[in-house]
Design an enzyme around this catalytic site. Structure first.
Site, short mmCIF file in Angstrom:
data_model
loop_
_atom_site.label_atom_id
_atom_site.label_comp_id
_atom_site.label_asym_id
_atom_site.label_seq_id
_atom_site.Cartn_x
_atom_site.Cartn_y
_atom_site.Cartn_z
N ASP A 276 13.13 19.40 16.95
CA ASP A 276 12.46 19.10 15.68
C ASP A 276 12.59 20.33 14.77
OD1 ASP A 276 10.47 18.90 13.67
OD2 ASP A 276 9.35 17.48 14.89
N VAL A 277 13.18 20.15 13.60
CA VAL A 277 13.46 21.32 12.75
C VAL A 277 12.21 21.97 12.17
CG1 VAL A 277 15.82 20.66 12.10
CG2 VAL A 277 13.89 19.88 10.69
N THR B 115 23.30 5.95 -0.85
CA THR B 115 24.54 5.88 -0.07
C THR B 115 24.39 4.82 1.02
OG1 THR B 115 24.82 8.23 -0.49
CG2 THR B 115 26.19 7.28 1.23
N TYR C 250 8.25 12.67 0.06
CA TYR C 250 9.72 12.81 0.11
C TYR C 250 10.21 13.53 -1.14
CZ TYR C 250 14.63 11.30 0.62
OH TYR C 250 16.00 11.25 0.74
N THR D 248 8.74 18.19 7.54
CA THR D 248 10.18 18.26 7.85
C THR D 248 10.95 18.84 6.67
OG1 THR D 248 10.11 16.44 9.43
CG2 THR D 248 12.22 16.87 8.39
P1 NAD Z 1 18.65 8.92 8.55
O1 NAD Z 1 17.22 8.58 8.69
O2 NAD Z 1 19.66 8.00 9.16
O3 NAD Z 1 18.95 10.38 9.11
C1 NAD Z 1 18.02 11.41 9.13
C2 NAD Z 1 18.11 12.09 10.48
O4 NAD Z 1 17.19 13.19 10.53
C3 NAD Z 1 17.74 11.16 11.64
O5 NAD Z 1 18.72 11.23 12.64
C4 NAD Z 1 16.40 11.70 12.11
O6 NAD Z 1 16.16 11.44 13.49
C5 NAD Z 1 16.52 13.17 11.78
N1 NAD Z 1 15.24 13.84 11.63
C6 NAD Z 1 14.17 13.43 10.90
N2 NAD Z 1 13.18 14.33 11.00
C7 NAD Z 1 13.63 15.33 11.81
C8 NAD Z 1 13.07 16.53 12.29
N3 NAD Z 1 11.81 16.90 11.97
N4 NAD Z 1 13.81 17.31 13.11
C9 NAD Z 1 15.07 16.96 13.46
N5 NAD Z 1 15.66 15.83 13.02
C10 NAD Z 1 14.93 15.03 12.22
O7 NAD Z 1 18.93 9.08 6.99
P2 NAD Z 1 20.29 9.42 6.20
O8 NAD Z 1 20.48 8.37 5.19
O9 NAD Z 1 21.37 9.73 7.13
O10 NAD Z 1 19.85 10.73 5.42
C11 NAD Z 1 20.29 12.02 5.80
C12 NAD Z 1 19.86 13.03 4.75
O11 NAD Z 1 20.45 12.71 3.50
C13 NAD Z 1 18.35 13.10 4.53
O12 NAD Z 1 17.98 14.45 4.34
C14 NAD Z 1 18.16 12.33 3.26
O13 NAD Z 1 17.02 12.77 2.56
C15 NAD Z 1 19.45 12.63 2.51
N6 NAD Z 1 19.74 11.57 1.52
C16 NAD Z 1 20.21 10.35 1.91
C17 NAD Z 1 20.46 9.37 0.96
C18 NAD Z 1 20.99 8.02 1.33
O14 NAD Z 1 21.13 7.18 0.45
N7 NAD Z 1 21.35 7.72 2.55
C19 NAD Z 1 20.22 9.64 -0.39
C20 NAD Z 1 19.73 10.89 -0.75
C21 NAD Z 1 19.50 11.87 0.22
#
Ligand code: NAD
Ligand code: UDP
Ligand code: UDP
Length: 307
Positions: A53-54, A170, A140, A87
């Protein structure tokens, strides 16, 4: 190192880095991520998975850090908003501390949500946003804004080499089936013959980017030869659709007979969102290549395979 590497975007990034010949550490607590996303990498000697956990300190030796750990779908980040804030903020702080100790380059996965419900349309990076600090999306939005602040303070105070990308919506394979985001919801509903749930009247807009385009943009930003270019840089596809248009496209492409139903709009749901990508084009030579129908085709195939 990729934090959040077992998530939707993180797992695609790990794939790309392995393909480039890197030695990759994937750090994830599997809150919303899934081992299935990285199963194909688990036997590779150049890939290591650490369940961590980060929000807790982490001591490893790496030269580049992509900080993606954070739930991204509104349903997931609102499930435990206090942990989401922790987080974003403590996770960023720990990864910045790690980067500082190692003099490593660090990239933050920020978001178009830093613009909130924007009064400027489309959104250039210089727009400062319109964010409610006390609403249900704030854990968030404000968490990600604070993370950007920490990144730029570590740059100014500690001379750290930071990179900040603001990711717009995305989609693609490995989105989780039930994460509540609009594309996964609509595609899954259409394939199951269930009602398509539009929140509000469907006139709100989003700009959807296919995952491969985003990974290319993030990779270019991290490896950009201009060390002093930290961004923030928008990475998104400027083709903008209303949610109603998206529902109709998904219905047509899946050949589904699902009906559209209208549900109440969650509070603070942004009315419009579309990136200005001039900075990414000029600084990174990047622009998106995959049009919505092509990306949706691949995404529909993925969900069909799962179901
Ligand atoms: P996702 O939920 O699939 O991936 C997030 C990952 O972070 C998961 O594997 C989760 O288990 C891990 N995680 C969460 N809290 C954690 C913690 N405390 N310690 C360690 N790991 C932890 O979402 P995603 O779409 O892959 O998003 C990835 C990143 O991109 C995120 O930071 C998100 O804010 C950013 N983002 C995504 C989008 C999108 O449209 N998909 C848009 C803007 C920003
Ligand atoms: N940190 C970490 N790994 C490291 C170095 C630091 O997790 O390799 C964490 C550390 O626990 C601290 C945070 O990063 O909470 C910020 O570290 P920094 O050195 O910038 O600040 P300080 O430790 O002086 O508060
Ligand atoms: N949305 C919808 N039906 C759904 C899921 C989402 O109409 O089943 C809407 C949501 O209200 C928002 C848009 O689609 O206006 C994008 O939602 P998502 O959760 O994918 O991303 P974000 O709001 O964070 O951009």
């Amino acid at each position: 190192m990729v934090t959040g590497g077992a998530g939707f975007l993180g797992s695609h990034l790990c794939d790309r880095l392995i393909k480039e010949g890197s030695d990759v550490i994937c750090v994830d607590n599997l809150f919303t991520g899934n081992k299935d996303n990285i199963r194909h990498l688990l036997g590779n000697p150049y890939f290591e998975f650490i369940r961590h956990d980060v929000t807790m300190p982490l001591y490893v030796e790496v030269d580049q850090i992509y900080n993606l750990a954070c739930p991204a779908s509104p349903v997931h980040y609102q499930h435990d908003p206090i942990q989401t804030g922790r987080t974003s903020v403590l996770g960023a702080l720990n990864m910045l501390g790690l980067a500082r100790r190692l003099k490593a380059r660090i990239l933050q996965a920020s978001t178009s949500e830093v613009y909130g419900d924007p009064e400027v349309h489309p959104q250039p990076e210089r727009y400062r946003g319109c964010v409610n600090p006390i609403g249900i999306r704030s854990c968030y939005d404000e968490g990600k804004r604070m993370a950007e602040t920490l990144f730029f303070d570590y740059k100014r105070q500690e001379n750290l080499n930071i990179k900040v990308v603001r990711i717009f919506n995305t989609y693609g394979p490995r989105m989780s089936l039930n994460d509540g985001r609009v594309i996964s919801n609509f595609v899954v509903q259409a394939l199951r013959g269930e009602d398509i749930t539009i929140y509000g009247d469907g006139s709100q807009t989003r700009s959807f980017q296919y995952v491969d385009d985003l990974i290319e943009g993030m990779y270019r930003m991290m490896n950009n030869s201009r060390e002093d270019f930290s961004g923030p840089v928008n990475i998104g596809n400027p083709a903008e659709y209303t949610i109603k248009q998206l529902a109709e496209i998904v219905l047509k492409m899946t050949g589904s007979s699902s009906k559209i139903v209208y549900k109440s709009l969650p509070s603070d749901d942004p009315v419009q969102r579309c990136p200005v990508i001039d900075v990414a084009m000029s600084e990174l030579g990047w622009k998106p290549k995959v049009a919505l129908e092509e990306g949706l085709k691949r995404t529909i195939e993925y969900f069909r395979g799962l179901m």
